[in-house]
Design a protein around this motif. Sequence first.
Motif, mmCIF file in Angstrom:
data_model
loop_
_atom_site.group_PDB
_atom_site.id
_atom_site.type_symbol
_atom_site.label_atom_id
_atom_site.label_comp_id
_atom_site.label_asym_id
_atom_site.label_seq_id
_atom_site.Cartn_x
_atom_site.Cartn_y
_atom_site.Cartn_z
ATOM 1 N N ARG A 1 -1.966 62.519 -38.849
ATOM 2 C CA ARG A 1 -2.149 61.083 -38.575
ATOM 3 C C ARG A 1 -1.862 60.822 -37.105
ATOM 4 O O ARG A 1 -0.798 61.167 -36.596
ATOM 5 C CB ARG A 1 -1.233 60.243 -39.458
ATOM 6 N N GLY A 2 -2.820 60.219 -36.422
ATOM 7 C CA GLY A 2 -2.650 59.930 -35.005
ATOM 8 C C GLY A 2 -3.922 59.372 -34.427
ATOM 9 O O GLY A 2 -4.610 58.571 -35.082
ATOM 10 N N ARG A 3 -4.296 59.845 -33.207
ATOM 11 C CA ARG A 3 -5.470 59.297 -32.540
ATOM 12 C C ARG A 3 -6.213 60.382 -31.769
ATOM 13 O O ARG A 3 -5.639 61.402 -31.366
ATOM 14 C CB ARG A 3 -5.088 58.161 -31.590
ATOM 15 N N ILE A 4 -7.514 60.122 -31.573
ATOM 16 C CA ILE A 4 -8.355 60.900 -30.670
ATOM 17 C C ILE A 4 -8.566 60.038 -29.432
ATOM 18 O O ILE A 4 -8.939 58.863 -29.548
ATOM 19 C CB ILE A 4 -9.705 61.240 -31.322
ATOM 20 N N GLU B 1 -9.723 56.515 -31.075
ATOM 21 C CA GLU B 1 -10.136 56.395 -32.479
ATOM 22 C C GLU B 1 -9.019 56.919 -33.369
ATOM 23 O O GLU B 1 -8.383 57.936 -33.073
ATOM 24 C CB GLU B 1 -11.416 57.207 -32.694
ATOM 25 N N ALA B 2 -8.772 56.221 -34.483
ATOM 26 C CA ALA B 2 -7.703 56.622 -35.402
ATOM 27 C C ALA B 2 -8.064 57.925 -36.115
ATOM 28 O O ALA B 2 -9.238 58.233 -36.354
ATOM 29 C CB ALA B 2 -7.448 55.515 -36.415
ATOM 30 N N LEU B 3 -7.026 58.678 -36.479
ATOM 31 C CA LEU B 3 -7.194 59.967 -37.137
ATOM 32 C C LEU B 3 -6.308 60.003 -38.373
ATOM 33 O O LEU B 3 -5.100 59.746 -38.289
ATOM 34 C CB LEU B 3 -6.795 61.084 -36.166
ATOM 35 N N CYS B 4 -6.880 60.294 -39.523
ATOM 36 C CA CYS B 4 -6.123 60.425 -40.770
ATOM 37 C C CYS B 4 -6.881 61.375 -41.677
ATOM 38 O O CYS B 4 -7.933 61.017 -42.225
ATOM 39 C CB CYS B 4 -5.946 59.058 -41.439
#
Length: 505
Positions: free
Chosen positions: A142-145, A157-160
């Motif tokens: 869980r985090g971001r690009i 962009e969100a990452l999950c």
Amino acid sequence: MSKEIELKLRLSPAQARRLQSCKVLSGLQPQKYRLLNTYYDTPDFDLRQRGVAVRFRRKGWAVWLMTVKAGAPSAGGLAQRSEWEAPTQAGVFDFSIVTDAKLRAFLASHQAQLQAVFSTDFTRTTWMLNQAGAIVELALDRGRINVPGVGKAPRSEALCELELELLEGESPDPLFNLAIALAADLQLHPEIVSKAERGYALADDAAANPVKALASSVEKSMTPVEAFRSIALSCLMQLQGNEAGAIAGDNPEYVHQARVAIRRLRSAFNLFTPVLNQRFVEIYSSRWKQLAGGLGSARDWDVFLTETLAPLEEAFPGDADLAVLRARGEATKAKAQASAGVALKQKAYSQLLLAFSAALFRVEPPTIDAQCKSSALSLRKFAVRRLYKRAQMIERLVSEHGKMNAERRHDLRIAFKKLRYALEFFAPILPRKRLAACQASLAMIQNLLGTLNDQVTASRLIKQMHPKSDPDPLSRGWIAGRTQLLVAALNDELRGFTASRKPWP
């Protein structure tokens, strides 16, 4: 070099919060750490075009690792790639770790141009599981690009997502078994787009396009079952490549290409049935047919509006009846398009992708002795036998063409479509020149038969919009006239096809 085998799954933040409570993780203590990753490429994305990723990673406060990955894109969420990794300093390239000489030379020749393209910054929570003797790492990321603002505003962009990686073992079965068990409690979707591909898409900022059928990668050394697996995985890649566009609903071509992928998959089932386990065919052929039915209506309305109604409107501008047809057709198309998107968002569709992908890697030839004779054939001999059978069916239908009605023409269209798909599947093992000529003829015939079928569909849709009255006489006459012209052109093409030399003995 190691071989990375992992299954990637997409889930929502709400589903991610429920992960810890899943039964399969009961009693397991997770580990949590931060991962910083920076991906490098040339300004022209030469590495991306080659299917290569070069990444620098730091886990927590540990040393940096340089990783090189290369391999085919994933299908059904499963990725199998070559991977090289070694400690280094951030931004210091050492491609001597790559044991593939051609790849190493390629990377060395582009090293001077490499620059940071995007980064990922996420927290990884991991669980280690023993699955029937295999060791699997389950990782929740869980985090971001992030893309730096070089000449344009920075983007993020969100990452999950979940990653299930096989640490010990060779078969992907434990990954699918674990994923299917988790999917009983959560809504998980096989993800074919890697973090690197998402980062590139964000950095490139280019509009996505509908994904068409991929070229067949079968090889003459494959068994028929192995060839089926290769073809089926290719169909899944095309289908999943069009999911997001079909769900968004802005471009009907995404739904069309998703339907094409399922149609090709069902045709492959039919083609390879003699060498597949009967139970496998019974379970999955019907389930893909059901999904195809859920996408069909949207395409029918799009074809009616663009290929039947639009020429009529151009020839008779301002006609009141055509205006009514347009308004009703657009409204019905919008509903059908939304319905298609909903079908691809359902948990049942995600579970079908998972179960079918797992079954593909387990599928074996049938146990019936008579059918095993087909599975023992070389792929070349099997292909010739199946192509010849399809050609025989076409010859029988063509011989009856003079007394053909719309229903029989539909049967002929399906027979030609099956032959065309079969030729595409077996293309790498057939004579190239004769194959090209035959495919060109098939494309023309299929186009004519498809347009004839569109006229029948248009008549049905018009009647559907006028259930209590006679269809508009203008559109009815236009359809009848076009049908006569198409039938005449079809007769000429059929004569040429039957007299031509085929690309098989």
